[in-house]
Design a protein around this motif. Sequence first.
Motif, PDB file in Angstrom:
ATOM      1  N   GLY A 328       0.820  -1.211   0.000  1.00  0.00           N
ATOM      2  CA  GLY A 328       0.000   0.000   0.000  1.00  0.00           C
ATOM      3  C   GLY A 328       0.853   1.260   0.000  1.00  0.00           C
ATOM      4  N   LEU A 329       1.928   1.234   0.793  1.00  0.00           N
ATOM      5  CA  LEU A 329       2.824   2.401   0.850  1.00  0.00           C
ATOM      6  C   LEU A 329       3.447   2.637  -0.525  1.00  0.00           C
ATOM      7  CD1 LEU A 329       4.296   4.520   2.676  1.00  0.00           C
ATOM      8  CD2 LEU A 329       6.110   2.811   2.993  1.00  0.00           C
ATOM      9  N   ARG A 330       3.938   1.566  -1.140  1.00  0.00           N
ATOM     10  CA  ARG A 330       4.550   1.706  -2.469  1.00  0.00           C
ATOM     11  C   ARG A 330       3.550   2.284  -3.457  1.00  0.00           C
ATOM     12  NH1 ARG A 330       7.536  -3.039  -5.187  1.00  0.00           N
ATOM     13  NH2 ARG A 330       5.363  -3.389  -5.727  1.00  0.00           N
ATOM     14  N   ALA A 331       2.324   1.776  -3.429  1.00  0.00           N
ATOM     15  CA  ALA A 331       1.307   2.237  -4.388  1.00  0.00           C
ATOM     16  C   ALA A 331       0.994   3.722  -4.157  1.00  0.00           C
ATOM     17  CB  ALA A 331       0.051   1.387  -4.252  1.00  0.00           C
ATOM     18  N   LYS A 332       0.865   4.088  -2.862  1.00  0.00           N
ATOM     19  CA  LYS A 332       0.535   5.477  -2.521  1.00  0.00           C
ATOM     20  C   LYS A 332       1.618   6.434  -3.017  1.00  0.00           C
ATOM     21  CE  LYS A 332      -0.646   5.756   1.816  1.00  0.00           C
ATOM     22  NZ  LYS A 332      -0.735   6.012   3.280  1.00  0.00           N
ATOM     23  N   LEU A 333       2.877   5.963  -3.006  1.00  0.00           N
ATOM     24  CA  LEU A 333       4.019   6.812  -3.354  1.00  0.00           C
ATOM     25  C   LEU A 333       4.387   6.720  -4.839  1.00  0.00           C
ATOM     26  CD1 LEU A 333       6.309   5.924  -0.295  1.00  0.00           C
ATOM     27  CD2 LEU A 333       4.844   7.948  -0.530  1.00  0.00           C
ATOM     28  N   GLY A 334       3.632   5.909  -5.577  1.00  0.00           N
ATOM     29  CA  GLY A 334       3.905   5.802  -7.020  1.00  0.00           C
ATOM     30  C   GLY A 334       5.177   5.036  -7.356  1.00  0.00           C
ATOM     31  N   VAL A 335       5.574   4.101  -6.468  1.00  0.00           N
ATOM     32  CA  VAL A 335       6.762   3.282  -6.758  1.00  0.00           C
ATOM     33  C   VAL A 335       6.398   2.266  -7.839  1.00  0.00           C
ATOM     34  CG1 VAL A 335       8.320   1.522  -5.798  1.00  0.00           C
ATOM     35  CG2 VAL A 335       7.688   3.516  -4.429  1.00  0.00           C
ATOM     36  N   PRO A 336       7.243   2.138  -8.866  1.00  0.00           N
ATOM     37  CA  PRO A 336       6.935   1.144  -9.896  1.00  0.00           C
ATOM     38  C   PRO A 336       6.889  -0.268  -9.298  1.00  0.00           C
ATOM     39  CG  PRO A 336       8.849   2.484 -10.518  1.00  0.00           C
ATOM     40  CD  PRO A 336       8.494   2.852  -9.115  1.00  0.00           C
ATOM     41  N   ASP A 337       6.109  -1.134  -9.914  1.00  0.00           N
ATOM     42  CA  ASP A 337       5.929  -2.484  -9.369  1.00  0.00           C
ATOM     43  C   ASP A 337       7.077  -3.402  -9.761  1.00  0.00           C
ATOM     44  OD1 ASP A 337       4.449  -4.416  -7.947  1.00  0.00           O
ATOM     45  OD2 ASP A 337       3.701  -5.243  -9.826  1.00  0.00           O
ATOM     46  N   LYS A 338       7.660  -3.179 -10.937  1.00  0.00           N
ATOM     47  CA  LYS A 338       8.663  -4.110 -11.460  1.00  0.00           C
ATOM     48  C   LYS A 338       9.939  -3.374 -11.875  1.00  0.00           C
ATOM     49  CE  LYS A 338       5.931  -7.741 -11.317  1.00  0.00           C
ATOM     50  NZ  LYS A 338       6.118  -8.662 -10.199  1.00  0.00           N
ATOM     51  N   LEU A 339      11.057  -4.104 -11.825  1.00  0.00           N
ATOM     52  CA  LEU A 339      12.321  -3.515 -12.281  1.00  0.00           C
ATOM     53  C   LEU A 339      12.277  -3.179 -13.769  1.00  0.00           C
ATOM     54  CD1 LEU A 339      14.978  -5.698 -10.391  1.00  0.00           C
ATOM     55  CD2 LEU A 339      14.266  -3.356  -9.881  1.00  0.00           C
ATOM     56  N   ARG A 340      11.432  -3.896 -14.503  1.00  0.00           N
ATOM     57  CA  ARG A 340      11.267  -3.591 -15.931  1.00  0.00           C
ATOM     58  C   ARG A 340      10.908  -2.118 -16.132  1.00  0.00           C
ATOM     59  NH1 ARG A 340      10.895  -6.884 -19.948  1.00  0.00           N
ATOM     60  NH2 ARG A 340      10.708  -8.714 -18.628  1.00  0.00           N
ATOM     61  N   ASP A 341      10.102  -1.588 -15.182  1.00  0.00           N
ATOM     62  CA  ASP A 341       9.695  -0.180 -15.271  1.00  0.00           C
ATOM     63  C   ASP A 341      10.880   0.771 -15.054  1.00  0.00           C
ATOM     64  OD1 ASP A 341       7.018  -1.063 -15.533  1.00  0.00           O
ATOM     65  OD2 ASP A 341       6.859  -1.242 -13.347  1.00  0.00           O
ATOM     66  N   LEU A 342      11.995   0.240 -14.516  1.00  0.00           N
ATOM     67  CA  LEU A 342      13.206   1.068 -14.338  1.00  0.00           C
ATOM     68  C   LEU A 342      14.209   0.809 -15.471  1.00  0.00           C
ATOM     69  CD1 LEU A 342      13.876   0.606 -10.471  1.00  0.00           C
ATOM     70  CD2 LEU A 342      12.526   2.391 -11.598  1.00  0.00           C
ATOM     71  N   GLY A 343      13.779   0.056 -16.467  1.00  0.00           N
ATOM     72  CA  GLY A 343      14.661  -0.170 -17.624  1.00  0.00           C
ATOM     73  C   GLY A 343      15.525  -1.422 -17.520  1.00  0.00           C
ATOM     74  N   VAL A 344      15.174  -2.319 -16.595  1.00  0.00           N
ATOM     75  CA  VAL A 344      15.964  -3.549 -16.416  1.00  0.00           C
ATOM     76  C   VAL A 344      15.335  -4.661 -17.251  1.00  0.00           C
ATOM     77  CG1 VAL A 344      16.792  -5.239 -14.727  1.00  0.00           C
ATOM     78  CG2 VAL A 344      16.565  -2.827 -14.084  1.00  0.00           C
ATOM     79  N   GLY A 345      16.135  -5.259 -18.127  1.00  0.00           N
ATOM     80  CA  GLY A 345      15.634  -6.359 -18.960  1.00  0.00           C
ATOM     81  C   GLY A 345      15.902  -7.701 -18.300  1.00  0.00           C
ATOM     82  N   ASP A 346      15.391  -8.790 -18.926  1.00  0.00           N
ATOM     83  CA  ASP A 346      15.607 -10.112 -18.321  1.00  0.00           C
ATOM     84  C   ASP A 346      16.738 -10.881 -19.006  1.00  0.00           C
ATOM     85  OD1 ASP A 346      14.391 -10.714 -20.672  1.00  0.00           O
ATOM     86  OD2 ASP A 346      12.532 -11.493 -19.783  1.00  0.00           O
ATOM     87  N   ASP A 347      17.579 -10.159 -19.758  1.00  0.00           N
ATOM     88  CA  ASP A 347      18.641 -10.833 -20.522  1.00  0.00           C
ATOM     89  C   ASP A 347      19.945 -10.989 -19.733  1.00  0.00           C
ATOM     90  OD1 ASP A 347      18.531  -8.044 -20.622  1.00  0.00           O
ATOM     91  OD2 ASP A 347      19.903  -7.954 -22.327  1.00  0.00           O
ATOM     92  N   ARG A 348      20.024 -10.415 -18.530  1.00  0.00           N
ATOM     93  CA  ARG A 348      21.284 -10.518 -17.772  1.00  0.00           C
ATOM     94  C   ARG A 348      21.052 -11.100 -16.378  1.00  0.00           C
ATOM     95  NH1 ARG A 348      24.617  -4.905 -18.820  1.00  0.00           N
ATOM     96  NH2 ARG A 348      26.426  -6.179 -18.274  1.00  0.00           N
ATOM     97  N   ILE A 349      19.975 -11.897 -16.252  1.00  0.00           N
ATOM     98  CA  ILE A 349      19.615 -12.422 -14.930  1.00  0.00           C
ATOM     99  C   ILE A 349      20.727 -13.294 -14.344  1.00  0.00           C
ATOM    100  CG2 ILE A 349      18.078 -14.087 -13.765  1.00  0.00           C
ATOM    101  CD1 ILE A 349      15.737 -12.766 -15.077  1.00  0.00           C
ATOM    102  N   ASP A 350      21.350 -14.128 -15.195  1.00  0.00           N
ATOM    103  CA  ASP A 350      22.414 -15.014 -14.677  1.00  0.00           C
ATOM    104  C   ASP A 350      23.550 -14.198 -14.076  1.00  0.00           C
ATOM    105  OD1 ASP A 350      20.920 -17.104 -15.484  1.00  0.00           O
ATOM    106  OD2 ASP A 350      22.159 -17.648 -17.217  1.00  0.00           O
TER     107      ASP A 350
END
Length: 382
Positions: A328-350
Amino acid sequence: MTAPTANWSYPTAIRFGAGRIKELAEACAAAGIARPLLVTDKGLANLPITKNALDIFDAAGLGRAIFSDVDPNPTDNNLDAGVAAFKAGRHDGVIAFGGGSALDLGKLVAFMAGQTRPVWDFEDIGDWWTRADADAIFPSVAVPTTAGTGSEVGRAGVVTNSRTHVKKIIFHPKIMPSVVICDPELTVGMPKAITVGTGMDAFAHCLEAYCSPFYHPMSQGIALEGMRLVKENLPRVFADGGDIEARAHMMSAAAMGATAFQKGLGAVHALSHPVGALYNTHHGTTNAVVIPPVLRFNRPAIEDRLAAAAAYLGIAGGFDGFYDFVLGLRAKLGVPDKLRDLGVGDDRIDELAAMAIEDPSAGGNPVKLTLDSAKTLLEECI
Ligand SMILES: NC(=O)c1ccc[n+]([C@@H]2O[C@H](COP(=O)([O-])OP(=O)(O)OC[C@H]3O[C@@H](n4cnc5c(N)ncnc54)[C@H](O)[C@@H]3O)[C@@H](O)[C@H]2O)c1
Ligand SMILES: [Fe+2]
């Protein structure tokens, strides 16, 4: 209640209160600094709060030397340039002025200016800090302009290796600033996203310190009250950036988080450090995104402990109530839900997962962070 003012001597000398930046020259005198170099970052260099700080020590006859070639997530290149500026100006101490990036870099300039070994020799591993020439460490005065990292009361600085892109923690007890000015008025001009991201960093420090398994009841108590201060005041500064009383409480929470995490951090920071190093995301915002999956992962080990925290914070429902409060705090403050929203792709997970389990914060996580669990967590976060 009006905005609090106080002088503290724990964990270092802190002049706390609105408007106390005017004591900057006295703070330098108390730290034994006569020829300060103000270290700040590129973004702050031209802001009125920085000009005002320079005016204050200029008026006291301390010059107005400034070094501002500091990036967010500062690197060894920034450090080398800062040390060169320090030596060229024959300075005898640093005023570290800014958010965690400028504070860390300023503290490290004061630390490294008198050393002969490379900075990587002083990574926070075992007793490596004893390799440093302690008599050659210059004093620093820290002036935070964000309320999050708590670097102003920390004995470490974080610096990214520009060659390997790994964030390293450099530690020495004498990196702790001699004097700190905590003036909440300096934080009023933070962009909203930085107010939120830094506030969530303070929360993450308190939360992870509180949950880490080591025996340190002092830290435990500080972390709990720090979380309460964030819960009560981060929504207030989000709604009204000029609320000085709430800004002051957030500044306390930031210093408390850094004091508390002497007990240890955990997977939130272990995941966030490599993401920040590879994608240059904002540190606290990254933490805010990864907290919920880490809480789910750690649940078996922290359920009772977080139920006690929930009770103290006035949250009903034990662990689940606490978890819902964080969402709830994150939602109220407009924190993105996923790292994807910060420009992080799934190609370097390893690569990220391998870095996460090597991160010094990983050892403080209440559930052992393995390569497989780090990959799964990153998939959930991205
Ligand atoms: N030493 C520690 O214990 C510790 C702990 C956590 C994080 N860190 C490090 O701290 C860094 C992050 O610090 P941060 O979250 O404070 O962000 P930051 O220092 O990178 O600042 C973020 C941005 O906000 C701007 N800014 C700062 N104060 C402002 C103000 N009052 N008005 C307007 N703009 C302002 C800066 O110019 C910058 O562009 C990371 O490098 C992280 O690794 C260190
Ligand atoms: Fe942090």
